[in-house]
Design an enzyme around this catalytic site. Structure first.
Site, PDB file in Angstrom:
ATOM      1  N   GLY A  73     -14.904 -15.765   3.071  1.00 48.97           N
ATOM      2  CA  GLY A  73     -14.598 -14.948   4.236  1.00 48.97           C
ATOM      3  C   GLY A  73     -14.034 -13.607   3.819  1.00 48.97           C
ATOM      4  CG  ASN A 131     -11.117  -0.436   2.210  1.00 53.05           C
ATOM      5  OD1 ASN A 131     -12.108   0.277   2.076  1.00 53.05           O
ATOM      6  ND2 ASN A 131     -10.354  -0.773   1.188  1.00 53.05           N
ATOM      7  CG  ASP A 151     -11.415  -3.972   0.163  1.00 50.45           C
ATOM      8  OD1 ASP A 151     -10.326  -3.548  -0.255  1.00 50.45           O
ATOM      9  OD2 ASP A 151     -11.583  -4.396   1.315  1.00 50.45           O
ATOM     10  CB  SER A 179      -0.969   0.000   1.183  1.00 51.88           C
ATOM     11  OG  SER A 179      -1.996  -0.940   0.969  1.00 51.88           O
ATOM     12  CE  LYS A 188      -9.830  -4.662   4.881  1.00 53.35           C
ATOM     13  NZ  LYS A 188     -10.107  -5.327   3.594  1.00 53.35           N
ATOM     14  N   GLY A 217     -14.156 -19.652  -1.657  1.00 52.81           N
ATOM     15  CA  GLY A 217     -13.948 -18.955  -0.390  1.00 52.81           C
ATOM     16  C   GLY A 217     -14.967 -17.848  -0.181  1.00 52.81           C
ATOM     17  CE1 TYR A 262       0.527  -7.423  -2.398  1.00 54.34           C
ATOM     18  CE2 TYR A 262      -1.756  -7.588  -1.685  1.00 54.34           C
ATOM     19  CZ  TYR A 262      -0.439  -7.242  -1.425  1.00 54.34           C
ATOM     20  OH  TYR A 262      -0.083  -6.732  -0.201  1.00 54.34           O
ATOM     21  CG  LEU A 280     -11.946 -25.264   3.328  1.00 49.16           C
ATOM     22  CD1 LEU A 280     -11.056 -24.697   4.421  1.00 49.16           C
ATOM     23  CD2 LEU A 280     -11.311 -26.484   2.692  1.00 49.16           C
TER      24      LEU A 280
END
Length: 285
Positions: free
Chosen positions: A125, A85, A100, A17, A64, A123, A220, A147
């Protein structure tokens, strides 16, 4: 006039960042500072006044949600995700945003992928929940693969999506039971499999990648995950997480200083930062 900005998090050793924001400031000839503030959750309250004295700041894990009580108001994006964020401090009013989602949507548009088609998300979360909601709001036929232990998390996200869009199409499956007999317009990975330093992992089978027209991996670091490498080898449209990281930073600058940037300026920063990741985190050394 000098203005101070910062990134608030707990473990920020690998963050990209600061160089992203510094490049964005440089493009506008702004001599502003951007620092790193590392705090455990229990230390947040004691640093609230310092944070409020900044012109603005970004927030990452694990703050957050914890930062929300210190905001005077929340933008719609932050309300939608109960996650902040980016905070803008103007005239003593501290407004929380979630950029985001802006970074995510800009990245998918730049890829030329179809967020409103058949979408498979791995996913659910944190950032995955945001991606699920944005896909559903875009009209996607969404499949969330998780999962077994994360099924309750996915069920909660589905409940939130249906509350926002009653006709949303959301299916939840175990990540070992993804249907590869159908074609997915977009495969999105929001789980940490393949992230530095465990770069050899891939969150889905080759069959799942083959069944997908485009692939977005939120990771990333490394610049090219195994998932992205395999997708590109098959001729698929593919993008890694640096684009999303840079685009969400661009949105923060728009909020803080009303600065705007061209697509070519943003793309140049994305490529510069991807090269920096490769240099800073050499794989296998």
């Amino acid at each position: 006039m000098e203005r101070k900005y910062a990134l608030l998090g707990e473990s920020l050793k690998h963050t990209m960042s600061p160089p992203i924001h510094r490049r964005l400031f440089e493009l506008k000839n702004r001599e502003f500072t951007y620092e790193i503030i590392e705090l455990p959750p229990e230390a947040l309250e004691g640093h609230a006044e310092y944070l409020k004295a900044l012109a603005g700041f970004n927030i990452t894990i694990p703050h957050k949600i914890g930062i929300i009580p210190y905001c005077d108001k929340l933008a719609d994006s932050a309300k939608r995700y109960n996650s902040v964020n980016c905070v803008d401090n103007k005239d003593g009013v501290h407004t929380g945003y979630n950029t985001d989602c802006d970074g995510f949507l800009a990245t998918i548009r730049a890829m030329g992928a179809d967020l409103g088609g058949k979408v498979l998300l791995i996913g659910c979360g944190g950032v995955g929940r945001m991606m699920a909601i944005e896909a559903a709001l875009a009209g996607a036929d969404l499949v969330i693969a998780v999962l077994e232990s994360d099924i309750p998390l996915a069920e909660q996200a589905k409940k939130e999506i249906i509350a926002m869009k009653s006709d949303a199409k959301v299916t939840i499956v175990k990540n070992t039971e993804i249907d590869t007999s159908v074609s997915y317009d977009l495969l999105m990975n929001a789980c940490p499999v393949g992230m530095y330093p465990r770069v050899e992992g891939c969150p889905v089978s080759d069959e799942v990648i083959e069944a997908s027209k485009a692939v977005f991996d939120v990771i990333y670091n490394p610049r090219e995950t195994v998932l992205i490498r395999k997708a590109r080898a098959l001729g698929k449209k593919a993008a890694g997480g640096m684009a999303m990281l840079v685009w969400q930073a661009v949105k923060a600058h728009e909020i803080w200083d009303s600065d705007t940037y061209t697509d070519s300026e943003v793309q140049a920063i994305i490529e510069e930062m991807e090269l920096q990741v490769e240099k800073d985190f050499p794989i296998g050394k």
